[in-house]
Design an enzyme around this catalytic site. Structure first.
Site, PDB file in Angstrom:
ATOM      1  N   ASP A 182      -5.999   2.773   0.986  1.00 32.02           N
ATOM      2  CA  ASP A 182      -5.146   2.328  -0.109  1.00 32.02           C
ATOM      3  C   ASP A 182      -5.592   3.002  -1.401  1.00 32.02           C
ATOM      4  O   ASP A 182      -6.370   2.445  -2.175  1.00 32.02           O
ATOM      5  CB  ASP A 182      -5.121   0.796  -0.274  1.00 32.02           C
ATOM      6  CG  ASP A 182      -4.305   0.122   0.819  1.00 32.02           C
ATOM      7  OD1 ASP A 182      -3.646   0.849   1.599  1.00 32.02           O
ATOM      8  OD2 ASP A 182      -4.327  -1.112   0.884  1.00 32.02           O
ATOM      9  N   TYR A 185      -1.382   3.411  -4.465  1.00 31.60           N
ATOM     10  CA  TYR A 185      -0.343   2.375  -4.522  1.00 31.60           C
ATOM     11  C   TYR A 185       0.956   2.891  -5.154  1.00 31.60           C
ATOM     12  O   TYR A 185       1.735   2.120  -5.699  1.00 31.60           O
ATOM     13  CB  TYR A 185      -0.820   1.124  -5.282  1.00 31.60           C
ATOM     14  CG  TYR A 185      -1.776   0.273  -4.482  1.00 31.60           C
ATOM     15  CD1 TYR A 185      -3.124   0.604  -4.403  1.00 31.60           C
ATOM     16  CD2 TYR A 185      -1.342  -0.847  -3.793  1.00 31.60           C
ATOM     17  CE1 TYR A 185      -4.014  -0.157  -3.662  1.00 31.60           C
ATOM     18  CE2 TYR A 185      -2.224  -1.617  -3.047  1.00 31.60           C
ATOM     19  CZ  TYR A 185      -3.557  -1.271  -2.992  1.00 31.60           C
ATOM     20  OH  TYR A 185      -4.433  -2.021  -2.254  1.00 31.60           O
ATOM     21  N   ASN A 219      -2.385   1.324   4.636  1.00 33.99           N
ATOM     22  CA  ASN A 219      -0.927   1.176   4.744  1.00 33.99           C
ATOM     23  C   ASN A 219      -0.196   1.776   3.542  1.00 33.99           C
ATOM     24  O   ASN A 219       0.925   2.251   3.657  1.00 33.99           O
ATOM     25  CB  ASN A 219      -0.534  -0.296   4.928  1.00 33.99           C
ATOM     26  CG  ASN A 219      -1.134  -1.201   3.881  1.00 33.99           C
ATOM     27  OD1 ASN A 219      -2.354  -1.188   3.684  1.00 33.99           O
ATOM     28  ND2 ASN A 219      -0.317  -1.991   3.217  1.00 33.99           N
ATOM     29  N   HIS A 304      -8.922   0.600   8.085  1.00 37.99           N
ATOM     30  CA  HIS A 304      -8.301  -0.097   6.960  1.00 37.99           C
ATOM     31  C   HIS A 304      -8.101  -1.591   7.216  1.00 37.99           C
ATOM     32  O   HIS A 304      -8.485  -2.430   6.429  1.00 37.99           O
ATOM     33  CB  HIS A 304      -6.967   0.556   6.595  1.00 37.99           C
ATOM     34  CG  HIS A 304      -6.401  -0.015   5.333  1.00 37.99           C
ATOM     35  ND1 HIS A 304      -7.047   0.106   4.126  1.00 37.99           N
ATOM     36  CD2 HIS A 304      -5.286  -0.741   5.094  1.00 37.99           C
ATOM     37  CE1 HIS A 304      -6.348  -0.514   3.192  1.00 37.99           C
ATOM     38  NE2 HIS A 304      -5.276  -1.039   3.752  1.00 37.99           N
ATOM     39  N   HIS A 314      -2.840 -10.866   5.504  1.00 39.25           N
ATOM     40  CA  HIS A 314      -2.977  -9.861   6.558  1.00 39.25           C
ATOM     41  C   HIS A 314      -3.697 -10.448   7.776  1.00 39.25           C
ATOM     42  O   HIS A 314      -4.429  -9.758   8.464  1.00 39.25           O
ATOM     43  CB  HIS A 314      -3.731  -8.631   6.037  1.00 39.25           C
ATOM     44  CG  HIS A 314      -3.099  -8.013   4.834  1.00 39.25           C
ATOM     45  ND1 HIS A 314      -1.794  -7.603   4.824  1.00 39.25           N
ATOM     46  CD2 HIS A 314      -3.595  -7.757   3.601  1.00 39.25           C
ATOM     47  CE1 HIS A 314      -1.508  -7.105   3.625  1.00 39.25           C
ATOM     48  NE2 HIS A 314      -2.573  -7.205   2.866  1.00 39.25           N
ATOM     49  N   HIS A 341      -8.018  -3.480   2.937  1.00 35.05           N
ATOM     50  CA  HIS A 341      -6.734  -4.155   3.133  1.00 35.05           C
ATOM     51  C   HIS A 341      -6.633  -5.539   2.477  1.00 35.05           C
ATOM     52  O   HIS A 341      -5.710  -5.803   1.730  1.00 35.05           O
ATOM     53  CB  HIS A 341      -6.418  -4.239   4.620  1.00 35.05           C
ATOM     54  CG  HIS A 341      -4.969  -4.392   4.953  1.00 35.05           C
ATOM     55  ND1 HIS A 341      -3.974  -3.796   4.210  1.00 35.05           N
ATOM     56  CD2 HIS A 341      -4.345  -5.080   5.956  1.00 35.05           C
ATOM     57  CE1 HIS A 341      -2.792  -4.117   4.760  1.00 35.05           C
ATOM     58  NE2 HIS A 341      -2.994  -4.880   5.797  1.00 35.05           N
ATOM     59  N   VAL A 342      -7.544  -6.432   2.797  1.00 34.92           N
ATOM     60  CA  VAL A 342      -7.507  -7.775   2.210  1.00 34.92           C
ATOM     61  C   VAL A 342      -8.226  -7.714   0.865  1.00 34.92           C
ATOM     62  O   VAL A 342      -9.363  -7.242   0.798  1.00 34.92           O
ATOM     63  CB  VAL A 342      -8.213  -8.782   3.140  1.00 34.92           C
ATOM     64  CG1 VAL A 342      -8.185 -10.174   2.526  1.00 34.92           C
ATOM     65  CG2 VAL A 342      -7.555  -8.778   4.509  1.00 34.92           C
ATOM     66  N   HIS A 343      -7.572  -8.195  -0.169  1.00 35.74           N
ATOM     67  CA  HIS A 343      -8.131  -8.003  -1.506  1.00 35.74           C
ATOM     68  C   HIS A 343      -9.151  -9.068  -1.861  1.00 35.74           C
ATOM     69  O   HIS A 343      -8.976  -9.863  -2.781  1.00 35.74           O
ATOM     70  CB  HIS A 343      -7.012  -7.936  -2.538  1.00 35.74           C
ATOM     71  CG  HIS A 343      -6.057  -6.836  -2.229  1.00 35.74           C
ATOM     72  ND1 HIS A 343      -4.705  -6.926  -2.425  1.00 35.74           N
ATOM     73  CD2 HIS A 343      -6.264  -5.610  -1.682  1.00 35.74           C
ATOM     74  CE1 HIS A 343      -4.122  -5.803  -2.020  1.00 35.74           C
ATOM     75  NE2 HIS A 343      -5.051  -5.000  -1.561  1.00 35.74           N
TER      76      HIS A 343
END
Ligand SMILES: *[C@@H]1O[C@H](CO)[C@@H](O)[C@H](O)[C@H]1NC(C)=O
Ligand SMILES: *[C@@H]1O[C@H](CO)[C@@H](O)[C@H](O)[C@H]1NC(C)=O
Ligand SMILES: *[C@@H]1O[C@H](CO)[C@@H](O)[C@H](O)[C@H]1NC(C)=O
Ligand SMILES: *[C@@H]1O[C@H](CO)[C@@H](O)[C@H](O)[C@H]1NC(C)=O
Ligand SMILES: CC(=O)N[C@H]1CO[C@H](CO)[C@@H](O)[C@@H]1O
Ligand SMILES: [Fe+2]
Length: 454
Positions: A182, A185, A219, A304, A314, A341-343
């Site tokens: 990522d 963005y 993604n 990711h 997610h 991926h997971v913030h």
């Protein structure tokens, strides 16, 4: 100090092992971060500034250029004209006696047309100067690959200005970044406004021009937008970011491996086919036997989408890949897996979940000293904001989780020991919020495995 604390913690966990198997095992940090909206940096932000000079090279970034790190790929963009393809380099500013010629690429994305993107592979070097308007950059070549070579990685994901600044100011200096995907963005903007790929490239230049970032596709790199006629996945990403995938026998730039100092790093693609018989599957199957733990004791995997994630974001997206590949990770004693991926931030215990076979019902994670520790470091900070909604109670496999932005340092000391520390952005640069000594799965003693679940 941290070492002592850790040993204390270890002893306590072993002592209370039985008790812990009845309640949930981990820590959900009580740290509450000040609620401020993550603000998107405007196009005229200082960090996006175009460098001075006609056709000056911009968005300079480097990554490893071959299997063992003795080559480097230098990439940059020129906006006005192709300009020079040459990189001059040498061991000091006034001794740029070598030159290498790069390759030029360009792409269109809907109404956007990229600048001239250059990629150039250099071998055995220290200082770099580029092109028409010349800008100079420098970096240190990595030590030769070997079992006891100390080396410090900075695992990262999308970098907010604050995270990048904290990483830069950390007294423990990372020598290369393991980037778990990522990047820009751009796909969050209308028509995937690719100008955001350029601004991101200029923003992170202050770090990635000086130390290699090892790229993983997320993604947000897919940029699949049939509504505007953009149907080729990874188009901007693969034009802009090159990796030495062929050196590891890979057939696509989204999964590959490199060796750096005492580590063997495997990069996987959550967004390329990974089922049985696919190119990625076949590559990984052949890759594990090539890992030589006598040469590179540390086996690190980047991907990711996390396999173990107890946030309500997610959730279980990594599950099908976990089912395919987790047995290999355990058999081959992977030391650590970094995902994004997971913030938010989360670290697992050493656990595996590979006993299930459809009919036996054995579908819970169990302690496994051969299994990796899973770290979600999707917390570089981005405009989607933080993931704060967690599953409750915290699953037993989850050792520590916190909904803060931050960065981590993975510091390899020798073939048996590595020190890992995670820092949240709200604290001073040297403050460690979560840490752990890693004992190498191949060379380390079993004492290092933390038992918590059963
Ligand atoms: C980003 O961080 C750098 C270094 O800390 C600072 O100089 C700059 O002003 C910051 N820019 C923005 C837009 O936050
Ligand atoms: C593994 O690495 C060691 C140390 O570099 C080397 O001596 C050995 O030949 C390598 N093994 C294989 C199978 O390549
Ligand atoms: C957190 O996620 C759960 C599961 O998706 C959902 O049911 C719940 O409403 C969410 N809570 C908040 C505060 O968003
Ligand atoms: C490896 O590093 C650890 C941590 O710094 C140290 O305690 C240990 O003695 C080292 N091992 C060897 C063989 O040098
Ligand atoms: C404006 C300018 O100086 N352009 C030059 C950039 O470099 C190329 C090749 O080195 C020249 O052909 C251009 O004239
Ligand atoms: Fe993502």
């Amino acid at each position: 100090m941290a070492d002592q604390f850790h040993r204390l913690l270890l002893a306590a966990i072993i002592f209370f092992g039985l008790l812990l198997s009845f309640c949930h095992g981990g820590v959900t940090s009580s740290f509450v971060r000040k609620l401020e909206k993550t603000i998107d940096m405007p196009l005229d932000a200082d960090v996006f500034r175009v460098p001075h000079g006609y056709n000056a090279p911009q968005q300079v970034h480097i990554t490893q250029g071959n299997m063992d790190g003795s080559a480097v790929i230098v990439s940059w963009v020129t906006q006005d004209e192709p300009g020079s393809n040459m990189v001059l380099y040498g061991t000091s500013e006034d001794n740029l006696k070598f030159q290498a010629k790069g390759k030029l690429t360009q792409y269109k994305y809907y109404t956007y047309k990229s600048g001239f993107i250059h990629h150039c592979t250099l071998r055995n070097l220290k200082v770099v100067g580029i092109g028409n308007t010349t800008r100079q950059f420098w970096f240190t070549t990595p030590p030769e690959v070997g079992p006891d070579v100390p080396y410090t990685f900075g695992p990262h994901s999308y970098d907010s200005n604050s995270t990048l600044s904290h990483y830069e100011l950390n007294p423990i200096k990372g020598e290369a970044v393991l980037f778990v995907g990522d990047l820009s963005y751009a796909d969050n903007y209308p028509n995937h406004d690719n100008v955001r790929w350029d601004t991101w490239g200029r923003f992170v230049e202050r770090s990635v021009a000086y130390q290699p970032w090892i790229w993983t596709a997320g993604n947000h790199e897919i940029d699949f937008a049939p509504e505007i006629g953009e149907t080729k996945p990874f188009k901007p990403f693969s034009h802009r970011y090159t990796v030495p995938y062929k050196a590891s026998g890979s057939t696509a730039p989204f999964w590959y491996s490199i060796k750096r100092a005492s580590a063997h790093v495997i990069v996987l693609s959550s967004y390329s086919a990974y089922g049985k018989y696919t190119p990625q599957y076949k590559w990984l199957e052949e890759e594990f036997p090539k890992v030589n733990r006598s040469e590179t004791p540390w086996l690190i995997v980047l991907m990711h989408s996390p396999w173990y994630n107890s946030y309500n974001y997610h959730y279980m997206e990594g599950e099908s890949m976990r089912v395919m590949y987790e047995p290999w990770f355990v058999q081959n004693k992977v030391d650590v897996v970094f995902a994004g991926h997971v913030h938010a931030y989360e670290r697992s215990h050493r656990i595996s979940n590979i006993a299930y076979n459809i009919i036996n019902g054995d579908c819970m994670p169990v302690d496994d000293p051969s299994a990796p520790v899973y770290i979600t470091i999707g917390d570089g900070g981005n405009l989607e904001g933080l993931a704060t909604n967690m599953t409750d109670p915290q699953p037993k496999y989850s050792a520590y989780r916190e909904a803060s932005f931050g960065h981590a340092i993975f510091s390899i000391k020798n073939r048996t020991h590595a020190y890992y520390a995670w820092h949240r952005n709200q604290d001073g640069n040297a403050v460690v919020a979560d840490s752990m000594w890693f004992y190498n799965r191949y060379w380390g003693s079993v004492d290092g495995s933390i038992t918590t679940i059963s």
